[in-house]
Design a protein around this motif. Structure first.
Motif, mmCIF file in Angstrom:
data_model
loop_
_atom_site.group_PDB
_atom_site.id
_atom_site.type_symbol
_atom_site.label_atom_id
_atom_site.label_comp_id
_atom_site.label_asym_id
_atom_site.label_seq_id
_atom_site.Cartn_x
_atom_site.Cartn_y
_atom_site.Cartn_z
ATOM 1 N N ALA A 1 0.837 -1.208 0.000
ATOM 2 C CA ALA A 1 0.000 0.000 0.000
ATOM 3 C C ALA A 1 0.867 1.252 0.000
ATOM 4 O O ALA A 1 0.568 2.237 -0.701
ATOM 5 C CB ALA A 1 -0.921 -0.009 1.224
ATOM 6 N N TRP A 2 1.927 1.235 0.775
ATOM 7 C CA TRP A 2 2.847 2.375 0.837
ATOM 8 C C TRP A 2 3.481 2.638 -0.527
ATOM 9 O O TRP A 2 3.613 3.792 -0.944
ATOM 10 C CB TRP A 2 3.923 2.101 1.889
ATOM 11 C CG TRP A 2 4.782 3.286 2.225
ATOM 12 C CD1 TRP A 2 4.563 4.229 3.177
ATOM 13 C CD2 TRP A 2 6.016 3.651 1.591
ATOM 14 N NE1 TRP A 2 5.573 5.157 3.188
ATOM 15 C CE2 TRP A 2 6.479 4.824 2.224
ATOM 16 C CE3 TRP A 2 6.773 3.096 0.562
ATOM 17 C CZ2 TRP A 2 7.664 5.457 1.847
ATOM 18 C CZ3 TRP A 2 7.953 3.724 0.181
ATOM 19 C CH2 TRP A 2 8.389 4.901 0.837
ATOM 20 N N GLN A 3 3.857 1.578 -1.240
ATOM 21 C CA GLN A 3 4.469 1.739 -2.560
ATOM 22 C C GLN A 3 3.488 2.352 -3.560
ATOM 23 O O GLN A 3 3.877 3.154 -4.411
ATOM 24 C CB GLN A 3 4.970 0.381 -3.083
ATOM 25 C CG GLN A 3 6.058 -0.272 -2.255
ATOM 26 C CD GLN A 3 7.365 0.512 -2.250
ATOM 27 O OE1 GLN A 3 7.574 1.400 -3.074
ATOM 28 N NE2 GLN A 3 8.239 0.195 -1.301
ATOM 29 N N THR A 4 2.210 1.984 -3.451
ATOM 30 C CA THR A 4 1.199 2.582 -4.339
ATOM 31 C C THR A 4 1.086 4.082 -4.081
ATOM 32 O O THR A 4 1.032 4.886 -5.024
ATOM 33 C CB THR A 4 -0.169 1.910 -4.123
ATOM 34 O OG1 THR A 4 -0.059 0.510 -4.382
ATOM 35 C CG2 THR A 4 -1.226 2.503 -5.048
ATOM 36 N N LEU A 5 1.046 4.461 -2.804
ATOM 37 C CA LEU A 5 1.003 5.882 -2.477
ATOM 38 C C LEU A 5 2.252 6.610 -2.967
ATOM 39 O O LEU A 5 2.176 7.725 -3.484
ATOM 40 C CB LEU A 5 0.870 6.066 -0.959
ATOM 41 C CG LEU A 5 -0.529 5.968 -0.349
ATOM 42 C CD1 LEU A 5 -0.439 6.034 1.169
ATOM 43 C CD2 LEU A 5 -1.448 7.060 -0.877
ATOM 44 N N ALA A 6 3.400 5.965 -2.801
ATOM 45 C CA ALA A 6 4.665 6.608 -3.167
ATOM 46 C C ALA A 6 4.760 6.873 -4.665
ATOM 47 O O ALA A 6 5.500 7.761 -5.101
ATOM 48 C CB ALA A 6 5.839 5.749 -2.706
ATOM 49 N N ALA A 7 3.991 6.111 -5.455
ATOM 50 C CA ALA A 7 4.062 6.263 -6.916
ATOM 51 C C ALA A 7 3.119 7.346 -7.442
ATOM 52 O O ALA A 7 3.183 7.694 -8.630
ATOM 53 C CB ALA A 7 3.733 4.925 -7.585
ATOM 54 N N ILE A 8 2.243 7.896 -6.612
ATOM 55 C CA ILE A 8 1.322 8.936 -7.072
ATOM 56 C C ILE A 8 2.090 10.236 -7.272
ATOM 57 O O ILE A 8 2.867 10.652 -6.407
ATOM 58 C CB ILE A 8 0.186 9.132 -6.046
ATOM 59 C CG1 ILE A 8 -0.625 7.844 -5.917
ATOM 60 C CG2 ILE A 8 -0.728 10.280 -6.470
ATOM 61 C CD1 ILE A 8 -1.706 7.906 -4.862
#
Length: 412
Positions: free
Chosen positions: A263-270
């Motif tokens: 989930a953190w990686q998805t946020l980091a890619a925004i």
């Protein structure tokens, strides 16, 4: 409640007389009302420490005649109307109103309403229709090295704005009747006001939850009165799997720290729509249904994690490593775990969970926050319905998504 002081009619009477001697009648009543209000706010006094009969006896001059007029009205004269003027009963109504205010505010912000406390509420002067919140697109990395003697380059300014839905008014009226005073029904009066305020708070809590999870009847555009993100004239669902942002992590059931990492990686890619750079967000809240609460607590509270590569026994010797829980190392010790039994009834499935910063993603705007007001003396109401006075409880607000890029949704 420890430290709560009980107060009765004789003490109220002594207080009133002391304030009158020190400040004069009218100013003394104002000073007494102010001090009692302060004690109620500090909770050194509680509304249930008062009885209406004792309040009348302590606060209203000629109180016995006034009370008698409720149960023994005289044909020759209307003692009720005579005693209801502001001079003789003003302090009583002032304190009664403050008791209701204290009860209403406490119930509206009930400790069970955790999501209402997890977002910001801000005042708004726009009463009618949608409200536009203007801003500017970020300048981005347009700064350059400026050679000596050369002019600085101009940085472009792009219009940016969101719109939120029209505020709606909610509330109710609590009447204080002759019967309520004559029968000393303090508890009934406070319970009626408290119950109404509780359900106003519950409704607000549900609207905040719906905005965070983007579900249910308010999952509509701001133009239709919904909570959805309305950016530059277009309404967007909060959780997108493609453009203009991707904040959904599918097949990511909450099992261990690696799912939080996903989930953190998805946020980091925004990325920021103007600069193309990652949005600098530090997730501070994990939101889970009560179904996942125990599992989430274990995942976050784990002191140590163990990795084995490969993750099953083989003929070779697997490599095993132990280390501290990376969740707290990456996101800090202040990561909040937020849950409510209401949440599972408002999400599409009770296995969805969320990671992000709800305080910056959702906001409540109000024209007026929860408040009480007292009706002026109304002889028609008192004549037709025996209502001595009335208290109105109301709020006018809207809950809206202001930046969905700051929360990630994970599905199983």
């Amino acid at each position: 409640m420890p430290g709560t002081r009980l107060i009765g009619g004789p003490e109220l009477l002594r207080m009133r007389e002391a304030y009158e001697r020190q400040h004069g009648r009218q100013q003394g009543w104002r000073e007494m009302a102010r001090d009692l209000k302060g004690e109620l706010e500090r909770k050194t006094l509680t509304p249930r420490a008062f009885s209406i009969t004792e309040m009348v006896e302590g606060l209203v001059p000629d109180s016995r005649e006034w009370m008698d007029s409720f149960v023994k009205p005289k044909n020759s004269e209307d003692l009720f109307l005579e005693a209801s003027d502001a001079v003789s009963t003003g302090l009583f109504f002032n304190i009664t109103g403050q008791l209701l205010i204290t009860e209403v505010q406490e119930k509206f912000m009930d400790e069970e309403f955790v999501f209402l406390k997890a977002i910001d509420s801000k005042p708004s002067k726009i009463v009618v229709g949608m409200e536009r919140l203007p801003g500017f697109g970020r300048i981005g990395r347009e700064s350059q090295v400026v050679p000596e003697g050369k002019p600085y380059p101009l940085a472009g300014i792009t219009e940016d704005y969101i719109e939120i839905g029209a505020k709606q008014k909610r509330g109710f009226i609590v009447p204080l009747t002759r019967e309520c005073i004559a029968a000393d029904l303090t508890g009934e009066l406070l319970n009626t006001a408290g119950e109404g305020a509780y359900y106003l708070g519950l409704d607000t809590e549900i609207r905040v939850i719906d905005a965070i999870v983007d579900e249910n009847e308010s999952a509509a555009s701001a133009g239709q009165g919904g909570h959805r993100y309305h950016w530059k004239g277009t309404s967007y669902a909060s959780y997108q799997s493609t453009t203009p942002w991707d904040n959904v992590t599918a097949s990511n059931a909450l099992l261990d720290w690696s799912d939080v990492d996903n989930a953190w990686q998805t946020l980091a890619a925004i990325t920021d729509p103007y600069t193309g750079l990652p949005i600098l967000i530090q997730p501070d809240t994990m939101i889970v249904t009560s179904n996942l609460l125990w599992r989430a607590s274990q995942v976050l509270a784990a002191v140590q994690v163990r990795n084995t590569t490969p993750g099953f026994a083989t003929s070779a010797n697997p490599v095993q490593s132990d280390g501290p829980n990376p969740i707290r190392l990456v996101m800090g010790k202040d990561l909040t775990l937020l849950s409510s039994r209401l949440l599972g009834t408002r999400t599409a499935t009770d296995t969805d969970w969320f990671l992000g910063n709800p305080r910056k993603a959702v906001r409540r705007y109000y024209n007026w926050d929860i408040e009480t007001s007292q009706a002026p003396a109304d002889s028609q109401e008192s004549f037709q319905r025996d209502i001595v006075t009335q208290f109105k409880v109301g709020v006018r607000d809207v809950v809206s998504v202001i930046q969905p890029r700051l929360i990630n949704k994970s599905t199983a």
